[in-house]
Design a protein around this motif. Structure first.
Motif, PDB file in Angstrom:
ATOM      1  N   ASN A 133     -55.661 -27.393  27.513  1.00 51.27           N
ATOM      2  CA  ASN A 133     -55.917 -28.766  27.930  1.00 51.27           C
ATOM      3  C   ASN A 133     -55.149 -29.746  27.065  1.00 51.27           C
ATOM      4  OD1 ASN A 133     -57.797 -28.548  30.055  1.00 51.27           O
ATOM      5  ND2 ASN A 133     -59.281 -27.829  28.559  1.00 51.27           N
ATOM      6  N   LYS A 161     -53.636 -36.949  39.339  1.00 44.13           N
ATOM      7  CA  LYS A 161     -55.077 -36.793  39.073  1.00 44.13           C
ATOM      8  C   LYS A 161     -55.381 -35.631  38.145  1.00 44.13           C
ATOM      9  CE  LYS A 161     -56.059 -40.024  42.062  1.00 44.13           C
ATOM     10  NZ  LYS A 161     -56.073 -41.366  41.480  1.00 44.13           N
ATOM     11  N   LYS A 162     -54.527 -35.422  37.149  1.00 44.71           N
ATOM     12  CA  LYS A 162     -54.787 -34.332  36.211  1.00 44.71           C
ATOM     13  C   LYS A 162     -55.358 -34.842  34.898  1.00 44.71           C
ATOM     14  CE  LYS A 162     -53.425 -30.657  38.428  1.00 44.71           C
ATOM     15  NZ  LYS A 162     -54.441 -29.746  38.934  1.00 44.71           N
ATOM     16  N   TYR A 163     -55.031 -36.071  34.540  1.00 45.79           N
ATOM     17  CA  TYR A 163     -55.488 -36.570  33.254  1.00 45.79           C
ATOM     18  C   TYR A 163     -55.889 -38.029  33.359  1.00 45.79           C
ATOM     19  CZ  TYR A 163     -55.846 -37.201  28.253  1.00 45.79           C
ATOM     20  OH  TYR A 163     -56.314 -37.459  27.005  1.00 45.79           O
ATOM     21  N   TYR A 164     -56.934 -38.356  32.652  1.00 43.80           N
ATOM     22  CA  TYR A 164     -57.447 -39.727  32.649  1.00 43.80           C
ATOM     23  C   TYR A 164     -58.100 -39.950  31.308  1.00 43.80           C
ATOM     24  CZ  TYR A 164     -60.247 -43.784  34.052  1.00 43.80           C
ATOM     25  OH  TYR A 164     -60.817 -45.027  34.151  1.00 43.80           O
ATOM     26  N   LYS A 165     -57.783 -41.051  30.660  1.00 41.92           N
ATOM     27  CA  LYS A 165     -58.405 -41.294  29.368  1.00 41.92           C
ATOM     28  C   LYS A 165     -58.591 -42.782  29.155  1.00 41.92           C
ATOM     29  CE  LYS A 165     -59.664 -40.030  25.167  1.00 41.92           C
ATOM     30  NZ  LYS A 165     -60.663 -39.016  24.864  1.00 41.92           N
ATOM     31  N   THR A 222     -62.684 -37.722  40.064  1.00 44.13           N
ATOM     32  CA  THR A 222     -61.680 -38.264  40.975  1.00 44.13           C
ATOM     33  C   THR A 222     -60.361 -38.503  40.259  1.00 44.13           C
ATOM     34  OG1 THR A 222     -62.598 -40.426  40.512  1.00 44.13           O
ATOM     35  CG2 THR A 222     -63.299 -39.386  42.551  1.00 44.13           C
ATOM     36  N   GLU A 223     -60.398 -38.593  38.919  1.00 41.41           N
ATOM     37  CA  GLU A 223     -59.207 -38.949  38.166  1.00 41.41           C
ATOM     38  C   GLU A 223     -58.582 -37.806  37.391  1.00 41.41           C
ATOM     39  OE1 GLU A 223     -57.958 -41.885  38.427  1.00 41.41           O
ATOM     40  OE2 GLU A 223     -59.603 -43.083  39.224  1.00 41.41           O
ATOM     41  N   MET A 224     -59.374 -36.821  37.003  1.00 43.12           N
ATOM     42  CA  MET A 224     -58.817 -35.805  36.107  1.00 43.12           C
ATOM     43  C   MET A 224     -59.433 -34.428  36.321  1.00 43.12           C
ATOM     44  SD  MET A 224     -60.616 -36.840  32.526  1.00 43.12           S
ATOM     45  CE  MET A 224     -59.897 -35.520  31.598  1.00 43.12           C
ATOM     46  N   GLU A 225     -58.862 -33.469  35.608  1.00 46.20           N
ATOM     47  CA  GLU A 225     -59.276 -32.086  35.742  1.00 46.20           C
ATOM     48  C   GLU A 225     -59.194 -31.433  34.363  1.00 46.20           C
ATOM     49  OE1 GLU A 225     -57.729 -30.304  39.452  1.00 46.20           O
ATOM     50  OE2 GLU A 225     -57.352 -28.564  38.173  1.00 46.20           O
ATOM     51  N   THR A 226     -60.163 -30.617  34.007  1.00 46.10           N
ATOM     52  CA  THR A 226     -60.139 -29.956  32.702  1.00 46.10           C
ATOM     53  C   THR A 226     -60.676 -28.534  32.833  1.00 46.10           C
ATOM     54  OG1 THR A 226     -60.576 -32.074  31.626  1.00 46.10           O
ATOM     55  CG2 THR A 226     -60.852 -30.127  30.289  1.00 46.10           C
ATOM     56  N   GLU A 260     -63.699 -40.464  33.365  1.00 50.11           N
ATOM     57  CA  GLU A 260     -63.546 -39.346  32.458  1.00 50.11           C
ATOM     58  C   GLU A 260     -64.635 -38.304  32.676  1.00 50.11           C
ATOM     59  OE1 GLU A 260     -61.971 -40.239  28.214  1.00 50.11           O
ATOM     60  OE2 GLU A 260     -63.101 -41.970  28.873  1.00 50.11           O
TER      61      GLU A 260
END
Lengths: 203, 459
Positions: free
Chosen positions: A90, A134-138, B162-166, B227
């Motif tokens: 990640n 849409k893989k990362y958001y912070k 809706t915004e990210m993936e982990t 997040e």
């Protein structure tokens, strides 16, 4: 004003200094029981690590929360593997300041630069990193500016992407620069126990 | 080639064990606090149940601190059952601490310390705390079991908003939790990061078109935004004792050497009392006075009773319920006689609820309830015989015979316990009266017979 009140808090806190390993290490104990630890490079006077330990509402001691620098991966981290932790593939988010700007590095982001969108949200006092895939958001705030209650400025922000790493920079405002200079002067006056073993008091 | 054995995946669902009072689900009162003859596992004792109902209302209101109640009655008249009924009706949010009078005698801790810990366990504080949670929709869940069947399982969980993936690595405990909750792709879940507690919020709307077999209660929710890791305020109840323990731990590396909590300093307690009062005034916390139940209270000694006198006067004191089956007897630690073995000055502060022996009809009802609880079928005649036994010997003995007779019945491959089964266990196991009788008859042939009688005289 706000800058002054933060200086006051720093001044009234109980400070302990230690010079070790080419670093000046300072431990602050605040009146409310919270603790802050900082490490400066002896040669360049750069801030390497800053971490916080905050007491929970019930009075329990929390874990050290790293604000600046690499997160500590001590033995305590592996003990928690029973529950859940993020996979090593990640993105890793760390803050690493330079003399003139706050800087955040996010490793493990193998996407082209145009995917990213970094904006300042002055009303919410935070910076938001978005990705169009849409893989990362912070969403994060600049704690230094929060403490002295300075407004955020969109023009101070810039970002680059190289080697799978996204680097976000925010130019330090004048107030912060002078504050840091002053603090450093103050810290240098602190007589730190120099290198070697401290006498270990048996309690 | 060696044959490989595929390990069975054991279900983790727990089977509840049957305890002596597991059939009790409440006090069996209606809205007007009138007791029903048979309800929620309670039978008879109408007056005492009604009294307990009044006490219950008092506890629920939570305004009155430091009231004490004594439940007195002969053995086997439902004293503990009434206390359990109160505990059940209070619900899980009100602290209920039960202990037996002899539990406080320990070499590691003084009696008064044990009592004050019990007191503080019975007071809850509802407080808001921030915790870190992970909230997202499950994209993929992958669990690898090692081929050998032993060793740690490895799991990966992909969550998205809706915004990210982990991607997360899962520990063993987490894998068990996920499989117990039957989490699958498309579910929206939250995970408490500190405790690892998982709760399912529902299924994502994007999966609404899947033609899966799903229950009518399946809820559809939106995929969370922003997040994955969030800080959320949760309200939970902790007891004062828990706060004491958190704050009394030795700090720093010395914590490694102090295993148990031991005694807690009174300064720490005072600090915490002040802090809690401050929180209450600021509206941050709410104090929930609970119930401390001390069974076999005659086992406490004089020091404990005088401590109780004092402790009940504190404004941070729970409602104290005590139970005893003694009549006029010696107060432990003194040579004085007193009703229930409790000093008069403490008795004066108590509200006393008396329980009376059960009638034949009530005994019959209780035995029926216990049969259902223990899953034993009883024929009509056997039931009558058992009721007779219960009336003539004791209710506890009759209850003991239910499961033993059930076992005998199963061994002879019967489905319903008959009179013969009851007769058989009645002859196999002596009740107290018959055993005493036997002692009297064969006293001479027992070991240490002479010395014992000599000792009896001196005491």
């Amino acid at each position: 004003m706000a800058v002054q009140s933060w200086i006051e808090i720093l001044k009234t806190s109980k400070k302990t200094a230690l010079i070790h390993d080419g670093k000046r290490k300072i431990h602050y104990l605040f009146k409310d029981g919270n603790e802050m630890a900082e490490e400066y490079d002896l040669k360049t006077d750069e801030l390497l690590v800053r971490k916080w330990r905050v007491k929970s509402t019930l009075g329990a001691q929390g874990q050290w929360q790293v604000e600046v620098g690499e997160p500590t991966a001590g033995p305590a981290a592996s003990l928690d593997s029973e529950v859940i932790k993020e996979n090593c593939s990640n993105p890793v988010f760390i803050r690493k300041d330079t003399k003139s700007s706050f800087q955040w590095r996010i490793r493990n982001l193998p996407y082209p630069k145009d995917v990213f969108c970094v904006t300042v949200e002055p009303s919410e006092r935070c910076i938001i990193i978005k990705t169009s895939n849409k893989k990362y958001y912070k969403k994060f705030s600049i704690t230094d500016l929060d403490r002295i209650q300075l407004p955020l400025d969109g023009s101070a922000l810039s970002f680059t992407h190289a080697n799978n790493t996204l680097i976000v920079s925010y130019k330090k405002p004048k107030e912060v620069l002078t504050l840091e200079q002053e603090l450093l002067k103050e810290l240098k006056k602190l007589k730190g126990t120099s290198d070697g073993d401290m006498d270990c008091k048996t309690q | 080639m060696a044959t490989t054995k595929v390990p069975e995946v054991r279900d983790i669902a727990r089977i509840e064990r049957i305890g002596a009072h597991s059939h009790i689900r409440g006090l069996g009162l209606d809205d007007a606090l009138e007791p029903r003859q048979v309800s929620q596992g309670m039978v008879g004792q109408l007056a005492s149940r009604r009294a307990a109902g009044v006490i219950l209302e008092m506890i629920k209101d939570g305004h009155i601190a430091g009231r004490a109640v004594l439940i007195a009655g002969q053995p086997g008249t439902g004293k503990t059952a009434i206390a359990m009924g109160i505990a059940q009706s209070l619900g899980p949010d009100t602290p209920f601490t039960a202990l037996a009078g002899s539990e406080i005698f320990s070499l590691e801790m003084s009696k008064t310390e044990a009592l004050s810990q019990a007191f503080r366990k019975a007071i809850g504080v509802r407080i808001k705390e921030e915790t870190e949670i992970i909230e997202g929709e499950v994209v993929e869940i992958q669990i690898d079991r090692p081929a050998t069947g032993t060793g740690a399982k490895v799991g990966k969980l992909t969550l998205k908003t809706t915004e990210m993936e982990t991607i997360y690595d899962l520990g063993n405990k987490m894998i068990d939790c996920l499989s117990k909750e039957k989490v699958q792709a498309g579910d929206v879940i939250t995970i408490d990061k500190a405790t690892g507690k998982i709760s399912k919020l529902g299924r994502s709307f994007t999966r609404a078109r899947d033609y899966d077999a799903m229950g009518a209660q399946t809820q559809f929710v939106q995929c969370p935004e922003g997040e994955l890791q969030k800080r959320k305020e949760v309200v939970h109840t902790v007891s004062l004792h828990e706060i004491d323990v958190i704050n009394s731990r030795t700090q720093g590396f010395l914590a490694l050497f102090s295993g148990d909590t031991g005694e807690i300093k009174s300064e720490v307690r005072e600090q915490i009392n002040a802090k809690v009062c401050e929180w209450r005034e600021e509206g941050k916390a709410e104090i929930i006075p609970g119930v401390l139940f001390i069974d076999e209270v005659h086992m406490l000694d004089m020091e404990c009773f005088s401590f109780l006198n004092r402790a009940l006067e504190s404004d941070l004191s729970p409602v104290l319920i005590m139970a005893t089956n003694r009549g006029i007897t010696r107060i432990r630690g003194t040579n004085y006689q007193s009703p229930h073995g409790i000093p008069i000055d403490l008795l004066d502060r108590l509200l006393i609820i008396a329980t009376s022996p059960y009638t034949e009809k009530e005994t019959r009802q209780i035995l029926k309830i216990r049969c259902e609880e223990e899953d034993v079928e009883l024929s009509e005649e056997a039931h009558t015989v058992l009721t007779r036994i219960g009336m003539e010997t004791s209710l506890r003995y009759a209850i003991q015979l239910i499961s033993t007779a059930g076992l005998v019945c199963r061994k002879r491959k019967g489905t319903e316990v008959q009179v013969e089964d009851v007769k058989r266990v009645y002859s196999l196991f002596l009740d107290e009266a018959r055993s005493s009788q036997y002692m009297k008859e064969y006293q001479d042939s027992f070991l240490f017979n002479e010395t014992q009688t000599a000792q009896m005289d001196t005491s």
